[in-house]
Write a protein that holds these residues in place. Structure first.
Motif, PDB file in Angstrom:
ATOM      1  N   GLY A  82       0.690  -1.169  -0.029  1.00 27.41           N
ATOM      2  CA  GLY A  82       0.087  -0.072  -0.072  1.00 27.41           C
ATOM      3  C   GLY A  82       0.827   1.226   0.063  1.00 27.41           C
ATOM      4  N   GLU A  83       0.254   2.442  -0.309  1.00 31.36           N
ATOM      5  CA  GLU A  83       1.068   3.742  -0.247  1.00 31.36           C
ATOM      6  C   GLU A  83       1.431   4.061   1.242  1.00 31.36           C
ATOM      7  OE1 GLU A  83       3.063   6.478  -0.891  1.00 31.36           O
ATOM      8  OE2 GLU A  83       2.047   5.863  -2.598  1.00 31.36           O
ATOM      9  N   TYR A  84       2.830   4.090   1.352  1.00 32.51           N
ATOM     10  CA  TYR A  84       3.197   4.443   2.737  1.00 32.51           C
ATOM     11  C   TYR A  84       3.736   5.847   3.028  1.00 32.51           C
ATOM     12  CZ  TYR A  84       7.803   3.569   0.140  1.00 32.51           C
ATOM     13  OH  TYR A  84       8.561   3.536  -0.593  1.00 32.51           O
ATOM     14  N   LYS A 116       3.777   8.721  15.679  1.00 29.50           N
ATOM     15  CA  LYS A 116       2.671   8.640  14.575  1.00 29.50           C
ATOM     16  C   LYS A 116       3.080   7.405  13.556  1.00 29.50           C
ATOM     17  CE  LYS A 116       4.455  12.747  12.804  1.00 29.50           C
ATOM     18  NZ  LYS A 116       4.544  13.813  12.153  1.00 29.50           N
ATOM     19  N   GLY A 117       4.252   6.792  13.735  1.00 25.71           N
ATOM     20  CA  GLY A 117       4.038   5.634  12.847  1.00 25.71           C
ATOM     21  C   GLY A 117       3.158   4.530  13.454  1.00 25.71           C
ATOM     22  N   ASP A 118       3.100   4.435  14.718  1.00 24.81           N
ATOM     23  CA  ASP A 118       2.161   3.524  15.295  1.00 24.81           C
ATOM     24  C   ASP A 118       0.724   3.810  14.815  1.00 24.81           C
ATOM     25  OD1 ASP A 118       4.206   2.300  16.725  1.00 24.81           O
ATOM     26  OD2 ASP A 118       3.812   3.544  18.537  1.00 24.81           O
ATOM     27  N   LEU A 119       0.510   5.037  14.692  1.00 28.64           N
ATOM     28  CA  LEU A 119      -0.821   5.524  14.188  1.00 28.64           C
ATOM     29  C   LEU A 119      -1.380   5.080  12.992  1.00 28.64           C
ATOM     30  CD1 LEU A 119      -1.283   9.078  15.887  1.00 28.64           C
ATOM     31  CD2 LEU A 119      -1.667   6.806  17.053  1.00 28.64           C
ATOM     32  N   VAL A 120      -0.265   5.281  12.047  1.00 30.61           N
ATOM     33  CA  VAL A 120      -0.691   4.938  10.561  1.00 30.61           C
ATOM     34  C   VAL A 120      -0.514   3.673  10.102  1.00 30.61           C
ATOM     35  CG1 VAL A 120      -0.437   7.475  10.168  1.00 30.61           C
ATOM     36  CG2 VAL A 120       1.564   5.920   9.761  1.00 30.61           C
ATOM     37  N   TRP A 121       0.333   2.794  11.085  1.00 30.00           N
ATOM     38  CA  TRP A 121       0.788   1.605  10.412  1.00 30.00           C
ATOM     39  C   TRP A 121      -0.194   0.433  10.067  1.00 30.00           C
ATOM     40  CZ3 TRP A 121       5.505   0.155   8.777  1.00 30.00           C
ATOM     41  CH2 TRP A 121       5.728  -1.242   8.700  1.00 30.00           C
ATOM     42  N   ASP A 122      -1.362   0.449  10.823  1.00 29.73           N
ATOM     43  CA  ASP A 122      -2.391  -0.523  10.655  1.00 29.73           C
ATOM     44  C   ASP A 122      -3.236   0.240   9.208  1.00 29.73           C
ATOM     45  OD1 ASP A 122      -1.907  -1.915  12.845  1.00 29.73           O
ATOM     46  OD2 ASP A 122      -3.698  -1.162  13.958  1.00 29.73           O
ATOM     47  N   SER A 123      -3.224   1.233   9.035  1.00 31.03           N
ATOM     48  CA  SER A 123      -3.926   1.820   7.581  1.00 31.03           C
ATOM     49  C   SER A 123      -2.767   1.264   6.452  1.00 31.03           C
ATOM     50  CB  SER A 123      -3.739   3.502   7.586  1.00 31.03           C
ATOM     51  OG  SER A 123      -4.668   4.054   8.602  1.00 31.03           O
ATOM     52  N   LEU A 124      -1.730   1.291   6.863  1.00 28.00           N
ATOM     53  CA  LEU A 124      -0.756   0.686   5.652  1.00 28.00           C
ATOM     54  C   LEU A 124      -0.993  -0.856   5.517  1.00 28.00           C
ATOM     55  CD1 LEU A 124       1.580   0.760   3.614  1.00 28.00           C
ATOM     56  CD2 LEU A 124       3.209   0.630   5.724  1.00 28.00           C
ATOM     57  N   LYS A 125      -1.206  -1.481   6.622  1.00 30.20           N
ATOM     58  CA  LYS A 125      -1.548  -2.755   6.291  1.00 30.20           C
ATOM     59  C   LYS A 125      -2.686  -3.192   5.664  1.00 30.20           C
ATOM     60  CE  LYS A 125      -0.117  -5.581   9.835  1.00 30.20           C
ATOM     61  NZ  LYS A 125       0.289  -5.707  11.336  1.00 30.20           N
ATOM     62  N   LYS A 130      10.937  -4.677   5.322  1.00 33.98           N
ATOM     63  CA  LYS A 130      11.806  -5.053   4.719  1.00 33.98           C
ATOM     64  C   LYS A 130      11.819  -4.348   2.986  1.00 33.98           C
ATOM     65  CE  LYS A 130      13.322  -9.432   6.786  1.00 33.98           C
ATOM     66  NZ  LYS A 130      14.741  -9.270   6.935  1.00 33.98           N
ATOM     67  N   THR A 131      10.492  -4.259   2.617  1.00 38.48           N
ATOM     68  CA  THR A 131      10.388  -3.859   1.437  1.00 38.48           C
ATOM     69  C   THR A 131      10.455  -2.253   1.496  1.00 38.48           C
ATOM     70  OG1 THR A 131       8.623  -5.623   0.919  1.00 38.48           O
ATOM     71  CG2 THR A 131       8.566  -3.559  -0.454  1.00 38.48           C
ATOM     72  N   ILE A 132      10.025  -1.658   2.574  1.00 40.44           N
ATOM     73  CA  ILE A 132      10.136  -0.336   2.420  1.00 40.44           C
ATOM     74  C   ILE A 132      11.733   0.077   2.602  1.00 40.44           C
ATOM     75  CG2 ILE A 132       9.435   1.906   3.829  1.00 40.44           C
ATOM     76  CD1 ILE A 132       6.927   0.731   4.188  1.00 40.44           C
ATOM     77  N   ALA A 133      12.325  -0.684   3.423  1.00 40.23           N
ATOM     78  CA  ALA A 133      13.805  -0.478   3.730  1.00 40.23           C
ATOM     79  C   ALA A 133      14.471  -0.462   2.487  1.00 40.23           C
ATOM     80  CB  ALA A 133      14.329  -1.591   4.779  1.00 40.23           C
ATOM     81  N   GLU A 159      10.713  -1.434  13.660  1.00 46.59           N
ATOM     82  CA  GLU A 159      10.323  -0.544  14.267  1.00 46.59           C
ATOM     83  C   GLU A 159      10.940   0.897  13.821  1.00 46.59           C
ATOM     84  OE1 GLU A 159       9.066  -0.074  17.390  1.00 46.59           O
ATOM     85  OE2 GLU A 159       8.533  -2.246  17.237  1.00 46.59           O
ATOM     86  N   ARG A 160      12.108   0.606  13.138  1.00 46.93           N
ATOM     87  CA  ARG A 160      12.754   1.849  12.580  1.00 46.93           C
ATOM     88  C   ARG A 160      11.909   2.431  11.087  1.00 46.93           C
ATOM     89  NH1 ARG A 160      13.108   5.756  11.111  1.00 46.93           N
ATOM     90  NH2 ARG A 160      15.072   6.753   9.722  1.00 46.93           N
ATOM     91  N   VAL A 161      11.444   1.221  10.541  1.00 45.27           N
ATOM     92  CA  VAL A 161      10.631   1.481   9.050  1.00 45.27           C
ATOM     93  C   VAL A 161       9.238   2.042   9.661  1.00 45.27           C
ATOM     94  CG1 VAL A 161       9.245   0.750   7.190  1.00 45.27           C
ATOM     95  CG2 VAL A 161      11.551  -0.043   7.523  1.00 45.27           C
ATOM     96  N   ARG A 162       8.538   1.660  10.674  1.00 47.41           N
ATOM     97  CA  ARG A 162       7.367   2.375  11.403  1.00 47.41           C
ATOM     98  C   ARG A 162       7.722   3.726  11.621  1.00 47.41           C
ATOM     99  NH1 ARG A 162       3.448  -0.961  14.207  1.00 47.41           N
ATOM    100  NH2 ARG A 162       5.045  -2.575  14.379  1.00 47.41           N
ATOM    101  N   GLU A 163       8.669   4.044  12.164  1.00 50.03           N
ATOM    102  CA  GLU A 163       8.914   5.591  12.441  1.00 50.03           C
ATOM    103  C   GLU A 163       9.232   6.192  11.215  1.00 50.03           C
ATOM    104  OE1 GLU A 163      12.586   5.666  14.790  1.00 50.03           O
ATOM    105  OE2 GLU A 163      11.782   4.779  16.522  1.00 50.03           O
TER     106      GLU A 163
END
Length: 375
Positions: free
Chosen positions: A79-81, A233-242, A306-309, A362-366
């Motif tokens: 999804g769009e991240y 903020k990463g925690d807040l939007v991570w589920d939307s990405l998933k 891993k994909t975003i990284a 954790e890093r990518v979520r940030e």
């Protein structure tokens, strides 16, 4: 911090966090549509997968913390991240919950414990109409600010006078124009238990006199939660990405390894809790497939990270890696210094066999949070 107690708290927090990801709306699990545990079939958009002599693919052979584009390899549609909306403004109920949680830490001096008009309370309640239980009108762990008109007048007034920890049955007549036709104009009997209360005295004691009223402490708690949301903020939007990501298939090796890690963690938690894994899952409202669902959800996190990284060139330096391990293991400032190798060993013993993968998530979520828009 006592090492034994620390380990127990760490495992409990991790288990609860894992359950939260699976139970809240099923986020993360629903993205697996007829999930195949095998490698993806090749198509026009799938890169060639180099196989080892044992038939394994690149995805099976990834090093701990190694970036890899799972979408390019055909495993998923990401999804769009970037530009996700992060709802950082705290909800009223979250602010209320934060205040009441803080109230549990203080014992008011010279206080009768009786709820008064204008106070904030946490309650459980059951309802009945003409002797028949109304399950749809019952509630647990509910926050009510008395006098704010959040509930019908009779209900809010009925809470006044109840002592913390006690129950009281009150008659509540619903307005004739109430939006639920089955309750409109009816008199319902509510049995209300007060679990916690927050008064002006609570605000004063918690703040050592800085905040005099409930309203002043409400604004303080609101700003605390706003700052926390902005920092996470990463925690807040991570589920939307998933939710916008489609997992087509996963590496058998990744799923098996993660399932083993989650199983071991639950065994440790069950042992510390003096129960069985089955009883533990049941207490969280999960069946025998619960561990498998959590493992799938965890693998989804790893694949996305891993994909975003891989696309953004995100890597882990030793400083960030060590600090994050330190935090994930529950250590606080002032604890004895530990070497990175010691932290890795401890993590593998208590939480999972791939610490770099977990820290990369954790890093990518940030990073995703950094790219989001505050709302």
């Amino acid at each position: 911090m006592n090492k034994g107690n620390s380990k127990k708290i760490i495992i409990i927090c991790i288990v609860c966090a894992l359950l939260g990801g699976v139970l809240i709306g099923g986020v993360g699990v629903m993205i697996y549509n007829d999930l195949s545990r095998s490698e993806p079939k090749k198509n026009d958009q799938t890169a060639d997968l180099s196989q080892g002599t044992d038939g394994s693919t690149e995805a099976d052979q990834l090093e701990d913390g190694e970036a890899y584009d799972f979408e390019k390899a055909g495993f998923m549609k990401l999804g769009e991240y970037k530009g996700l909306e992060a709802q950082v403004q705290p909800e009223k109920d979250d602010i209320y919950s934060g205040m009441l949680a803080a109230a549990e830490e203080v014992k008011l001096k010279e206080d009768d414990g009786i709820v008064k008009d204008g106070e904030l309370v946490n309650i459980d309640f059951t309802a009945s109409l003409n002797g028949k239980d109304l399950e749809e009108a019952a509630g647990e762990d509910t926050c009510v600010r008395i006098g704010k008109g959040e509930y019908i007048d009779d209900f809010e007034k009925g809470i006044i006078g109840i002592k913390k920890g006690k129950k009281k049955t009150v008659d509540c007549t619903f307005p004739a124009d109430y939006d639920d036709e089955e309750l409109a104009g009816k008199t319902v009997q509510f049995t209300i238990k007060v679990n916690e209360r927050f008064s002006d005295k609570t605000a004063q004691e918690l703040s050592e006199g800085k905040y005099k009223t409930i309203d002043e402490y409400y604004e303080y708690e609101k700003q605390l939660q706003l700052k926390d949301n902005q920092e996470n903020k990463g925690d807040l939007v991570w589920d939307s990405l998933k939710e916008e990501t489609e997992i087509k298939s996963v590496s058998e090796t990744m799923l098996s390894r993660t399932t083993e890690d989650v199983t071991n963690m639950y065994k440790n938690f069950a042992e510390l809790s003096g129960t069985t894994v089955e009883e533990l899952l049941e207490s969280f409202g999960m069946g025998e497939d619960g561990i498998g669902e959590i493992a799938q959800d965890t693998v989804a996190d790893q694949m996305i990270a891993k994909t975003i990284a891989a696309r953004e060139g995100i890597t882990l330096d030793d400083t960030y890696y060590k600090q994050t391990l330190w935090e994930l293991l529950g250590y606080e400032e002032g604890d004895d210094e530990k070497k990175l190798e010691e932290l890795e060993k401890e993590y593998k013993e208590s939480q999972g066999s791939r610490p770099k993968d977990d820290v990369l998530v954790e890093r990518v979520r940030e990073y995703v949070g950094e790219q989001s828009k505050e709302m």
